[in-house]
Enzyme design. Structure first.
Site, PDB file in Angstrom:
ATOM      1  N   ASP A 217       0.914  -1.223  -0.133  1.00  0.00           N
ATOM      2  CA  ASP A 217      -0.026  -0.102  -0.166  1.00  0.00           C
ATOM      3  C   ASP A 217       0.800   1.299  -0.016  1.00  0.00           C
ATOM      4  OD1 ASP A 217      -2.761   0.814   0.348  1.00  0.00           O
ATOM      5  OD2 ASP A 217      -3.044  -0.906   1.263  1.00  0.00           O
TER       6      ASP A 217
ATOM      7  N   ASP B 182      -3.388   4.736  -2.447  1.00  0.00           N
ATOM      8  CA  ASP B 182      -4.227   4.977  -1.561  1.00  0.00           C
ATOM      9  C   ASP B 182      -4.717   6.643  -1.858  1.00  0.00           C
ATOM     10  OD1 ASP B 182      -5.864   4.800   1.112  1.00  0.00           O
ATOM     11  OD2 ASP B 182      -4.821   6.417   1.593  1.00  0.00           O
TER      12      ASP B 182
ATOM     13  N   GLU C  76      -6.330   4.079  -5.983  1.00  0.00           N
ATOM     14  CA  GLU C  76      -7.481   4.158  -5.547  1.00  0.00           C
ATOM     15  C   GLU C  76      -8.105   5.551  -5.853  1.00  0.00           C
ATOM     16  OE1 GLU C  76      -9.851   4.236  -1.136  1.00  0.00           O
ATOM     17  OE2 GLU C  76      -7.851   5.395  -1.371  1.00  0.00           O
TER      18      GLU C  76
ATOM     19  N   HIS D 146     -10.836  -3.481   2.529  1.00  0.00           N
ATOM     20  CA  HIS D 146     -10.824  -3.215   3.765  1.00  0.00           C
ATOM     21  C   HIS D 146     -11.663  -1.907   4.151  1.00  0.00           C
ATOM     22  CE1 HIS D 146      -7.998  -0.606   1.860  1.00  0.00           C
ATOM     23  NE2 HIS D 146      -8.021   0.288   2.621  1.00  0.00           N
ATOM     24  N   ASP D 147     -11.988  -1.306   3.298  1.00  0.00           N
ATOM     25  CA  ASP D 147     -13.054  -0.099   3.477  1.00  0.00           C
ATOM     26  C   ASP D 147     -14.511  -0.255   3.218  1.00  0.00           C
ATOM     27  OD1 ASP D 147     -11.069   1.834   4.154  1.00  0.00           O
ATOM     28  OD2 ASP D 147     -10.548   2.216   2.146  1.00  0.00           O
TER      29      ASP D 147
END
Length: 557
Positions: A99, A201, A258, A333-334
């Site tokens: 990430d 991210d 993202e 994960h979100d």
């Protein structure tokens, strides 16, 4: 990078290390746990692991608040453990991506600590500080996690620092060339280690409008969403171009952005043949169930299977027109668990429905991503108190919901539906007290709807969700169909509203995917070819009609 697109063949599995496997019985998953489960992951046909953050962090936002980019947090192990994971994954033909969180750091990062300690420090310019003459905050922007985007600097009246997310996540100042160079050095350090690339991210937040002007409020709190002045703003392209040239391009690295809020017209810049990234996530249908992705306390959206279908195919069309590639996802994960989110009736949230959703997305053009636990059909939890939540966004949204006039019970219901903690409950390996995740109380309570939903039970059942994912992996990599799944054209089929139907076509092959997302039987024309995959044990045909049972998915070729 754009010439080979080597990553088109990948099948990616996202590991959320904190909740994957605990090996030292402290209730927190670790890198040794990922190593222990590599052989299991290999059975899914995956070729790449996306490892959610394992950097040193105070864990306010569960590792997305990084205090040292080049250190492993002791909760997860050591850099030696990381190197071992890289080596053991490689032995099994599995690549590793990390990430990349470069919109902000933790407020515990050395840079920020030095910026706070000395207003004349060069690190003050690594972040965004503003001094106002009237002592009020510089503007009325609302952070994504709720409340103002500005936090007062201690002992400096009228001085504030900026954060798109939580106050403990100060934004980096990408206008500063020294900061950018420091970031590029760090990125290349990891690429030199041998990682294959990054999931990136919050990348569309790097550029802010430098007028820092207030806007008319869009909520009762008198604030306006930061995304109006700090997401996809003019000038972002300069940063993303430079980032790619200074790092990823040199290593032929894979990058998945993202990239919330990117207009279709800008997609070629992001993922076209010479785009900033290899691909971006197709989030189009992930948030179909809520009215506002950043302020989900405002309530749910009304949607139908027909809407879902339209959203999926519109997004695919835009990606194709951009000449790009997409990362196809059901969960991350979100996000809440897809079975609980897209199957509205809880009685229908069955393994059959989990398999139907899997087939729906897995064979679309692009790279399939599997989030841990998705492959066994994990579901959302039901919590009865705000004290049972860990996620900073959930807790902040709960408080914002109460301020907006919702009753605690209403706010809690929304939280149970949408909390990011839904995806973060420990992985369910078996049916023991702590799910085979740990021998001690985990950092986050396990899900409470897990009867029969675990790896050990599903290993024994040929019709399980787990074994269906394994069969999908084998089919996608089967030499007879591989090139059609990777490069075949997409054609949407005219089918009943409750059925999602499409074909993947190459010069000499047509593969048909039909998915019934209704609790009722649906009739469709029988496709040409033989059955390659069936989520049920039987197939019902009536002359030229295929009779799809509730939540049945079939693939013909």
């Amino acid at each position: 990078m754009a010439t080979t697109r080597w990553w088109k063949d990948e099948i990616v599995y996202q590991v959320y290390p904190r909740s994957f496997q605990d090996t030292n019985n402290d209730g927190i998953g670790d890198l040794q746990g990922v190593i222990r489960r590599l052989d299991y992951l290999k059975t899914l046909g995956i070729t790449m692991i996306w490892l959610s953050p394992v950097y040193r962090s105070p864990m306010v936002d569960m590792g997305y608040d990084i205090s040292d980019y080049q250190a492993i947090d002791p909760q997860f192990g050591t850099m030696a453990d990381f190197d071992e994971l890289l080596k053991e994954a490689k032995k099994r033909g599995i690549k590793l991506i990390m990430d990349l969180v470069v919109n902000h750091t933790s407020d515990q990062h050395t840079w920020f600590k030095q910026a706070l300690a000395d207003s004349n420090s060069p690190y003050r310019n690594y972040y965004i500080f503003k001094k106002t003459t009237d002592g009020q905050v510089p503007n009325n922007w609302r952070s994504i996690f709720g409340g103002s985007t500005w936090t007062a600097v201690p002992n400096e009246p009228g001085t504030y620092y900026f954060h798109t997310f939580a106050p403990q996540q100060p934004d980096l100042n990408w206008e500063n060339p020294q900061l950018r160079q420091a970031i590029y050095r760090m990125i290349n350090w990891w690429l030199d280690k041998g990682i294959a690339g990054y999931r990136i991210d919050a990348i569309t937040h790097l550029k802010k409008d430098l007028d820092w002007a207030s806007l008319p409020p869009d909520g009762k709190d008198g604030l306006v969403s930061v995304i109006k002045k700090g997401q996809n703003r003019p000038g972002l392209n300069k940063f993303l171009d430079e980032l790619k040239t200074a790092t990823f391009k040199k290593y032929n690295a894979v990058t998945i952005g993202e990239a919330y809020g990117v207009p279709a017209a800008n997609l070629p810049q992001f993922i076209g043949p010479d785009g900033y990234f290899s691909m971006i996530f197709d989030f189009s249908y992930l948030n179909i169930d809520i009215a506002n992705v950043d302020e989900w306390y405002r309530g749910k959206a009304d949607w139908t299977i027909k809407d879902l279908k339209k959203t999926i195919f519109s997004a695919q069309k835009a990606i194709k027109q951009a000449g790009g590639w997409t990362a196809n996802v059901l969960e991350n994960h979100d996000q809440p668990r897809v079975l609980s989110k897209l199957i509205k009736n809880s009685a229908e949230q069955t393994p059959q429905a989990a398999k139907a959703l899997a087939a729906m997305y897995y064979f679309l053009p692009g790279v399939p991503f599997i989030y841990q636990g998705q492959e066994i059909g994990m579901k959302n939890f039901q919590r009865s108190s705000i004290k049972q939540f860990n996620d900073v966004s959930s807790i902040n949204n709960y408080q914002t919901a109460l301020k907006a006039g919702l009753q605690p019970k209403q706010a809690l219901k929304l939280l149970n539906d949408r909390s990011r903690d839904n995806a973060r409950t420990p992985m369910q390996w078996d049916n023991t007290q702590f799910g085979g995740f740990s021998q001690t109380q985990p950092w986050l309570e396990l899900g409470n709807d897990r009867q029969g939903i675990n790896v050990a039970a599903e290993e024994q059942d040929s019709a399980s969700v787990l074994n269906f994912y394994r069969r999908m992996g084998k089919l996608r990599q089967d030499k007879r169909y591989h090139s059609t799944f990777i490069d075949g054209q997409l054609r949407e089929l005219t089918v009943p509203n409750e059925v999602i139907g499409y074909q993947r076509r190459s010069a000499n092959q047509t593969i048909t995917v039909l998915v019934n997302l209704a609790a009722t039987v649906q009739n469709v024309s029988r496709p040409v070819g033989s059955v390659l995959l069936n989520s049920h044990t039987k197939l019902q045909l009536n002359q030229n009609q295929l009779i799809l049972k509730p939540y049945q998915a079939v693939v013909f070729g």
